[in-house]
Structure formats: C-alpha cells, structure tokens
Motif scaffolding. Structure first.
Motif, PDB file in Angstrom:
ATOM      1  N   SER A 171      -3.780 -35.722  10.646  1.00  0.00           N
ATOM      2  CA  SER A 171      -4.093 -35.659   9.212  1.00  0.00           C
ATOM      3  C   SER A 171      -4.372 -37.047   8.634  1.00  0.00           C
ATOM      4  O   SER A 171      -5.231 -37.200   7.757  1.00  0.00           O
ATOM      5  CB  SER A 171      -2.972 -34.973   8.437  1.00  0.00           C
ATOM      6  N   ASP A 172      -3.666 -38.065   9.121  1.00  0.00           N
ATOM      7  CA  ASP A 172      -3.895 -39.429   8.636  1.00  0.00           C
ATOM      8  C   ASP A 172      -5.235 -39.969   9.108  1.00  0.00           C
ATOM      9  O   ASP A 172      -5.958 -40.621   8.349  1.00  0.00           O
ATOM     10  CB  ASP A 172      -2.762 -40.356   9.090  1.00  0.00           C
ATOM     11  N   ILE A 173      -5.565 -39.691  10.365  1.00  0.00           N
ATOM     12  CA  ILE A 173      -6.869 -40.118  10.900  1.00  0.00           C
ATOM     13  C   ILE A 173      -7.984 -39.432  10.117  1.00  0.00           C
ATOM     14  O   ILE A 173      -8.951 -40.077   9.693  1.00  0.00           O
ATOM     15  CB  ILE A 173      -6.987 -39.808  12.411  1.00  0.00           C
ATOM     16  N   GLN A 174      -7.834 -38.119   9.914  1.00  0.00           N
ATOM     17  CA  GLN A 174      -8.852 -37.367   9.187  1.00  0.00           C
ATOM     18  C   GLN A 174      -9.031 -37.907   7.769  1.00  0.00           C
ATOM     19  O   GLN A 174     -10.152 -38.114   7.312  1.00  0.00           O
ATOM     20  CB  GLN A 174      -8.481 -35.884   9.138  1.00  0.00           C
ATOM     21  N   ARG A 175      -7.928 -38.154   7.082  1.00  0.00           N
ATOM     22  CA  ARG A 175      -7.999 -38.674   5.708  1.00  0.00           C
ATOM     23  C   ARG A 175      -8.664 -40.045   5.682  1.00  0.00           C
ATOM     24  O   ARG A 175      -9.548 -40.309   4.884  1.00  0.00           O
ATOM     25  CB  ARG A 175      -6.591 -38.758   5.113  1.00  0.00           C
ATOM     26  N   ASN A 176      -8.246 -40.938   6.584  1.00  0.00           N
ATOM     27  CA  ASN A 176      -8.781 -42.300   6.586  1.00  0.00           C
ATOM     28  C   ASN A 176     -10.267 -42.359   6.902  1.00  0.00           C
ATOM     29  O   ASN A 176     -10.977 -43.211   6.379  1.00  0.00           O
ATOM     30  CB  ASN A 176      -8.010 -43.173   7.571  1.00  0.00           C
ATOM     31  N   LEU A 177     -10.727 -41.463   7.764  1.00  0.00           N
ATOM     32  CA  LEU A 177     -12.127 -41.491   8.194  1.00  0.00           C
ATOM     33  C   LEU A 177     -13.029 -40.550   7.397  1.00  0.00           C
ATOM     34  O   LEU A 177     -14.247 -40.705   7.421  1.00  0.00           O
ATOM     35  CB  LEU A 177     -12.231 -41.158   9.682  1.00  0.00           C
ATOM     36  N   GLY A 178     -12.450 -39.545   6.756  1.00  0.00           N
ATOM     37  CA  GLY A 178     -13.275 -38.548   6.084  1.00  0.00           C
ATOM     38  C   GLY A 178     -14.080 -37.728   7.071  1.00  0.00           C
ATOM     39  O   GLY A 178     -15.199 -37.303   6.792  1.00  0.00           O
TER      40      GLY A 178
END
Length: 152
Positions: free
Chosen positions: A39-46
C-alpha cells in the motif's frame, strides 16, 4: 571501432528482461528508500494495483525482492531487498546521477544522497576494484570472459 567476438548470452540483455521497465526501477527506488509495504509503494508511486502486483511478483521470482509475512490475520506481506536486490544499488544510483546531470536542468537534483558516516552529500563514482581509479568508458576494453587475457 573495436569488434568484440560477442557471446550468445549477454548479462545486460538478461538483466533487462527482468528490470527493463520504468515501474520496476521506481519500485526498486522505493525499496532503497526503505518502503516495504504494498500500500505504501502504491501510494508513493501512484501505480495501479495490478501493475504493482505483477512487477512485485517478477522481482520476487527473480530473487531481487523477498516477500515476508508481517501480519497473520489478515495475511499481510512486505517486500524486502534480497542480497541480489541490494547489489542493484550502484545501478540505481548511477541512473539517478545521470538523470540529475542530464535531465534536471536549472532545478538541480531533486534528491541528494547524504553519506551518514561523514555527513557530506555523496557523489558516488564507478571505480576499478584494483587501482581505485574512476572508470572511463574509453579506457575499458570489453573481452569475452573465457578469453586468456580476461583471466590474467
């Protein structure tokens, strides 16, 4: 121009089969920044969930990331760099420095790497492991690994 008797397999080609996609390098960048959770990777990268999931599966399958359970109920995993993944750090830093030098324009680099032991902004260099001189592409000769000269 120098002609190299090229072997059938190429380490650059093999690596690019795994790494040769924009999202893969950005996921690795996040990993080197210490981001481990989906979820953090997804949020940071969009990045779309399905694309992130596919890229993470590829990186885990290639032994670059390790999927580690951090919560049992419900099951949740994080993605940590393996030794093979950590070995990609010089490549990531080299790409970053190239982008800083050739694509940042007047803005300058968006991120500076601070070397914690000395406290200075790091300017990493690619050097010869024997003489410690900076490598210049005009002073390096590619040779087949099985040649007599390469083993000298």
């Amino acid at each position: 121009m120098y002609e190299l008797d090229r072997p059938m397999t190429c380490s650059i080609g093999r690596a690019m089969e795994i790494l040769g996609e924009r999202w893969t390098f950005l996921i690795l960048r996040e990993s080197f920044y210490g981001v481990r959770r989906f979820s953090d990777i997804q949020r940071n990268l969009g990045i779309a969930r399905n694309i992130l999931s596919t890229r993470l599966q590829t990186l885990v399958g290639a032994g670059i990331l390790v999927r580690v359970l951090y919560q049992a109920e419900p099951e949740r995993y994080e993605y940590r760099l393996s030794e093979a993944g950590k070995d990609l750090y010089p490549a990531i830093v080299t790409l970053m420095r190239w982008g800083d030098r050739h694509l940042s324009g007047e803005l300058g680099p968006p991120v500076v790497l601070r070397h914690n032991p000395c406290g200075h902004a790091a300017e990493p260099l690619l050097v010869c492991s024997h003489c410690r001189e900076e490598l210049d592409p005009h002073e390096v000769t590619p040779e087949r690994a099985d040649s007599d000269v390469a083993t000298a």
